[in-house]
Design a protein around this motif. Sequence first.
Motif, PDB file in Angstrom:
ATOM      1  N   ILE A 162       0.710  -1.185   0.348  1.00 42.08           N
ATOM      2  CA  ILE A 162       0.272   0.122   0.316  1.00 42.08           C
ATOM      3  C   ILE A 162       1.149   1.426   0.140  1.00 42.08           C
ATOM      4  O   ILE A 162       2.054   1.588   0.991  1.00 42.08           O
ATOM      5  CB  ILE A 162      -0.909  -0.082   0.965  1.00 42.08           C
ATOM      6  CG1 ILE A 162      -1.618  -1.328   1.458  1.00 42.08           C
ATOM      7  CG2 ILE A 162      -2.217   1.165   1.435  1.00 42.08           C
ATOM      8  CD1 ILE A 162      -2.781  -1.060   2.281  1.00 42.08           C
ATOM      9  N   TYR A 163       1.006   2.145  -0.969  1.00 47.45           N
ATOM     10  CA  TYR A 163       1.394   3.159  -1.167  1.00 47.45           C
ATOM     11  C   TYR A 163       0.301   4.712  -0.781  1.00 47.45           C
ATOM     12  O   TYR A 163      -0.804   5.071  -1.620  1.00 47.45           O
ATOM     13  CB  TYR A 163       2.134   3.737  -2.802  1.00 47.45           C
ATOM     14  CG  TYR A 163       3.095   2.550  -3.362  1.00 47.45           C
ATOM     15  CD1 TYR A 163       4.025   2.578  -2.833  1.00 47.45           C
ATOM     16  CD2 TYR A 163       2.987   1.417  -3.782  1.00 47.45           C
ATOM     17  CE1 TYR A 163       5.183   1.345  -3.815  1.00 47.45           C
ATOM     18  CE2 TYR A 163       3.650  -0.132  -4.359  1.00 47.45           C
ATOM     19  CZ  TYR A 163       5.049   0.195  -3.879  1.00 47.45           C
ATOM     20  OH  TYR A 163       5.812  -0.428  -4.526  1.00 47.45           O
ATOM     21  N   GLN A 164       0.918   5.480   0.242  1.00 52.74           N
ATOM     22  CA  GLN A 164       0.001   5.992   1.069  1.00 52.74           C
ATOM     23  C   GLN A 164       1.000   7.303   0.923  1.00 52.74           C
ATOM     24  O   GLN A 164       1.651   7.942   1.194  1.00 52.74           O
ATOM     25  CB  GLN A 164      -0.670   5.888   2.622  1.00 52.74           C
ATOM     26  CG  GLN A 164      -0.522   4.630   3.142  1.00 52.74           C
ATOM     27  CD  GLN A 164      -0.718   4.695   4.486  1.00 52.74           C
ATOM     28  OE1 GLN A 164       0.315   5.226   5.148  1.00 52.74           O
ATOM     29  NE2 GLN A 164      -1.383   4.315   5.072  1.00 52.74           N
ATOM     30  N   PHE A 165       0.575   8.055  -0.509  1.00 54.01           N
ATOM     31  CA  PHE A 165       0.618   9.650  -0.726  1.00 54.01           C
ATOM     32  C   PHE A 165       0.184  10.687  -0.014  1.00 54.01           C
ATOM     33  O   PHE A 165       0.879  11.703   1.088  1.00 54.01           O
ATOM     34  CB  PHE A 165       0.501   9.286  -1.648  1.00 54.01           C
ATOM     35  CG  PHE A 165       1.529   9.080  -3.207  1.00 54.01           C
ATOM     36  CD1 PHE A 165       2.141   9.107  -3.236  1.00 54.01           C
ATOM     37  CD2 PHE A 165       0.503   7.711  -3.704  1.00 54.01           C
ATOM     38  CE1 PHE A 165       2.789   8.639  -4.440  1.00 54.01           C
ATOM     39  CE2 PHE A 165       1.423   6.752  -3.891  1.00 54.01           C
ATOM     40  CZ  PHE A 165       2.224   7.171  -4.735  1.00 54.01           C
ATOM     41  N   LEU A 166      -1.339  10.659  -0.665  1.00 52.68           N
ATOM     42  CA  LEU A 166      -2.224  12.050   0.781  1.00 52.68           C
ATOM     43  C   LEU A 166      -2.436  11.946   2.148  1.00 52.68           C
ATOM     44  O   LEU A 166      -3.972  10.710   1.951  1.00 52.68           O
ATOM     45  CB  LEU A 166      -3.414  12.650  -0.413  1.00 52.68           C
ATOM     46  CG  LEU A 166      -2.566  13.515  -1.552  1.00 52.68           C
ATOM     47  CD1 LEU A 166      -3.652  14.057  -2.235  1.00 52.68           C
ATOM     48  CD2 LEU A 166      -1.372  13.961  -1.531  1.00 52.68           C
ATOM     49  N   VAL A 167      -1.596  11.697   2.907  1.00 53.34           N
ATOM     50  CA  VAL A 167      -1.866  10.916   4.306  1.00 53.34           C
ATOM     51  C   VAL A 167      -1.376  11.975   5.028  1.00 53.34           C
ATOM     52  O   VAL A 167      -0.182  12.421   4.651  1.00 53.34           O
ATOM     53  CB  VAL A 167      -1.415   9.336   4.441  1.00 53.34           C
ATOM     54  CG1 VAL A 167      -2.454   8.254   4.088  1.00 53.34           C
ATOM     55  CG2 VAL A 167      -0.602   9.593   4.455  1.00 53.34           C
ATOM     56  N   PRO A 168      -1.449  11.720   6.431  1.00 48.13           N
ATOM     57  CA  PRO A 168      -1.105  13.449   7.010  1.00 48.13           C
ATOM     58  C   PRO A 168       0.182  12.937   7.953  1.00 48.13           C
ATOM     59  O   PRO A 168       1.090  13.887   7.194  1.00 48.13           O
ATOM     60  CB  PRO A 168      -1.928  13.207   8.452  1.00 48.13           C
ATOM     61  CG  PRO A 168      -3.677  12.298   8.311  1.00 48.13           C
ATOM     62  CD  PRO A 168      -3.147  11.738   7.287  1.00 48.13           C
ATOM     63  N   GLU A 169       0.809  12.079   7.493  1.00 52.83           N
ATOM     64  CA  GLU A 169       2.049  11.769   7.924  1.00 52.83           C
ATOM     65  C   GLU A 169       3.504  12.107   6.598  1.00 52.83           C
ATOM     66  O   GLU A 169       4.889  12.480   6.792  1.00 52.83           O
ATOM     67  CB  GLU A 169       2.724   9.986   8.103  1.00 52.83           C
ATOM     68  CG  GLU A 169       1.603   9.839   8.908  1.00 52.83           C
ATOM     69  CD  GLU A 169       0.661   9.853   8.999  1.00 52.83           C
ATOM     70  OE1 GLU A 169      -0.634   8.500  10.314  1.00 52.83           O
ATOM     71  OE2 GLU A 169       0.413   9.532   8.006  1.00 52.83           O
ATOM     72  N   VAL A 170       2.563  12.198   5.159  1.00 54.72           N
ATOM     73  CA  VAL A 170       3.261  12.338   4.165  1.00 54.72           C
ATOM     74  C   VAL A 170       3.171  14.182   3.477  1.00 54.72           C
ATOM     75  O   VAL A 170       4.094  15.052   3.733  1.00 54.72           O
ATOM     76  CB  VAL A 170       2.655  11.559   3.032  1.00 54.72           C
ATOM     77  CG1 VAL A 170       3.556  11.515   1.591  1.00 54.72           C
ATOM     78  CG2 VAL A 170       3.699  10.197   3.332  1.00 54.72           C
ATOM     79  N   VAL A 171       1.763  14.077   3.731  1.00 59.56           N
ATOM     80  CA  VAL A 171       0.811  15.823   3.256  1.00 59.56           C
ATOM     81  C   VAL A 171      -0.040  15.828   3.548  1.00 59.56           C
ATOM     82  O   VAL A 171      -1.028  15.144   3.697  1.00 59.56           O
ATOM     83  CB  VAL A 171       1.187  15.587   1.504  1.00 59.56           C
ATOM     84  CG1 VAL A 171       0.417  16.579   0.951  1.00 59.56           C
ATOM     85  CG2 VAL A 171       2.073  15.066   0.386  1.00 59.56           C
ATOM     86  N   PRO A 172      -0.385  16.903   4.452  1.00 63.62           N
ATOM     87  CA  PRO A 172      -1.063  17.424   5.194  1.00 63.62           C
ATOM     88  C   PRO A 172      -2.387  18.564   3.982  1.00 63.62           C
ATOM     89  O   PRO A 172      -1.675  18.603   2.630  1.00 63.62           O
ATOM     90  CB  PRO A 172      -0.822  18.592   5.889  1.00 63.62           C
ATOM     91  CG  PRO A 172       0.295  19.699   4.658  1.00 63.62           C
ATOM     92  CD  PRO A 172       1.192  18.410   4.353  1.00 63.62           C
ATOM     93  N   THR A 173      -3.385  17.305   4.430  1.00 62.60           N
ATOM     94  CA  THR A 173      -4.551  17.776   3.007  1.00 62.60           C
ATOM     95  C   THR A 173      -5.096  18.606   4.520  1.00 62.60           C
ATOM     96  O   THR A 173      -5.985  18.158   5.301  1.00 62.60           O
ATOM     97  CB  THR A 173      -5.555  17.023   2.539  1.00 62.60           C
ATOM     98  OG1 THR A 173      -5.738  15.977   3.009  1.00 62.60           O
ATOM     99  CG2 THR A 173      -4.078  16.377   1.915  1.00 62.60           C
ATOM    100  N   CYS A 174      -6.767  19.252   3.773  1.00 61.44           N
ATOM    101  CA  CYS A 174      -7.816  18.787   4.905  1.00 61.44           C
ATOM    102  C   CYS A 174      -8.898  17.771   5.153  1.00 61.44           C
ATOM    103  O   CYS A 174      -9.219  16.985   5.783  1.00 61.44           O
ATOM    104  CB  CYS A 174      -9.141  20.232   3.956  1.00 61.44           C
ATOM    105  SG  CYS A 174      -8.645  21.899   4.220  1.00 61.44           S
ATOM    106  N   GLN A 175      -8.858  16.688   3.330  1.00 62.60           N
ATOM    107  CA  GLN A 175     -10.109  15.876   4.033  1.00 62.60           C
ATOM    108  C   GLN A 175      -9.245  15.109   2.561  1.00 62.60           C
ATOM    109  O   GLN A 175      -9.881  13.803   3.185  1.00 62.60           O
ATOM    110  CB  GLN A 175     -11.205  16.386   2.454  1.00 62.60           C
ATOM    111  CG  GLN A 175     -12.233  16.615   3.920  1.00 62.60           C
ATOM    112  CD  GLN A 175     -13.721  17.204   3.420  1.00 62.60           C
ATOM    113  OE1 GLN A 175     -14.710  15.714   3.876  1.00 62.60           O
ATOM    114  NE2 GLN A 175     -14.126  17.548   2.327  1.00 62.60           N
ATOM    115  N   LEU A 176      -8.998  15.204   1.546  1.00 66.30           N
ATOM    116  CA  LEU A 176      -8.509  14.101   0.830  1.00 66.30           C
ATOM    117  C   LEU A 176      -7.673  12.654   1.514  1.00 66.30           C
ATOM    118  O   LEU A 176      -6.538  13.766   1.887  1.00 66.30           O
ATOM    119  CB  LEU A 176      -7.430  14.593  -0.640  1.00 66.30           C
ATOM    120  CG  LEU A 176      -9.303  14.915  -1.708  1.00 66.30           C
ATOM    121  CD1 LEU A 176      -8.787  15.791  -2.301  1.00 66.30           C
ATOM    122  CD2 LEU A 176     -10.179  13.862  -1.569  1.00 66.30           C
ATOM    123  N   VAL A 177      -7.247  11.983   1.223  1.00 66.95           N
ATOM    124  CA  VAL A 177      -7.007  10.937   1.543  1.00 66.95           C
ATOM    125  C   VAL A 177      -6.397   9.637   0.309  1.00 66.95           C
ATOM    126  O   VAL A 177      -7.427   9.509  -0.181  1.00 66.95           O
ATOM    127  CB  VAL A 177      -7.412   9.877   2.459  1.00 66.95           C
ATOM    128  CG1 VAL A 177      -5.903   8.701   3.172  1.00 66.95           C
ATOM    129  CG2 VAL A 177      -7.473  10.799   4.099  1.00 66.95           C
TER     130      VAL A 177
END
Length: 274
Positions: A159-174
């Motif tokens: 599993i490659y997590q790109f838009l997750v809080p540990e990598v990139v901050p977003t408002c909603q998107l994961v």
Amino acid sequence: MLSVETRHAIDPQAAEAMDTAALRRNFHVGGLFTDGEIRLCYTHYDRMIVGGAVPAGGSLTLDHVKECGTASILDRREMAVVNIGDAGTVAAGGETYTLEKGDVLYLPRGAGPVTFSGNGRFYILSSPAHQAHPARLLKIGDANQLKLGSAETSNERTIYQFLVPEVVPTCQLVVGYTQFAPGSVWNTMPAHVHDRRMEAYLYFDLAPDARVFHFMGRPEETRHIVMKNEEAVLSPPWSIHCGAGTGAYTFIWAMAGDNADYRDMDMVAMEDLK
């Protein structure tokens, strides 16, 4: 050319009364990738938009979308773009980004019109946003990686997590994607639900004659939808989302809702699936 389809939210009791055609009409999203077009599906599940842009060597600009109720799509939204094709560029916010296959671009609220160029096949994900975070282009090496499953259970995968809080901050998107080891075909099993977030899958890198059987519904009332290459499926918060393929494939998962915690899920015991 821009086309937009709207999907309204469906409750579990209504879904359980649907035949195959009705399930596909409400949850299956096909035809997103058409040369020279941008095609969007505006959903009432956390107001997520899923779509595709195929500039086919030219350029396509995504700006005003009536369904969003704003002058430009990113006036009150954020966006992720995943390239599932050849190299191409995405221009927004005064910057131009080159995306190879597998690259993920995050664009924040207020980034303005988005222009897609080149030979990419761009998968678009967008959800409402209350603040702007920095734009960022991510390569696969930037992702957080989780190795799960085993060959014995036919679900050995990364599993490659790109838009997750540990990598990139977003408002909603994961957002991220999952790739399988040779011979493994089951995804997201054991199953789970997360009532606080909707989810969308895009299945791609399937052979023309390969299919994925995507499972949905409440754990005690499961249904299935047959998916082919470059088709998406919407998963309401009350539904499981898992599948098995007849051959190798990759799928992009994307969520929006109350939080951005990838681990916030309610596991479903195998004996509870029916």
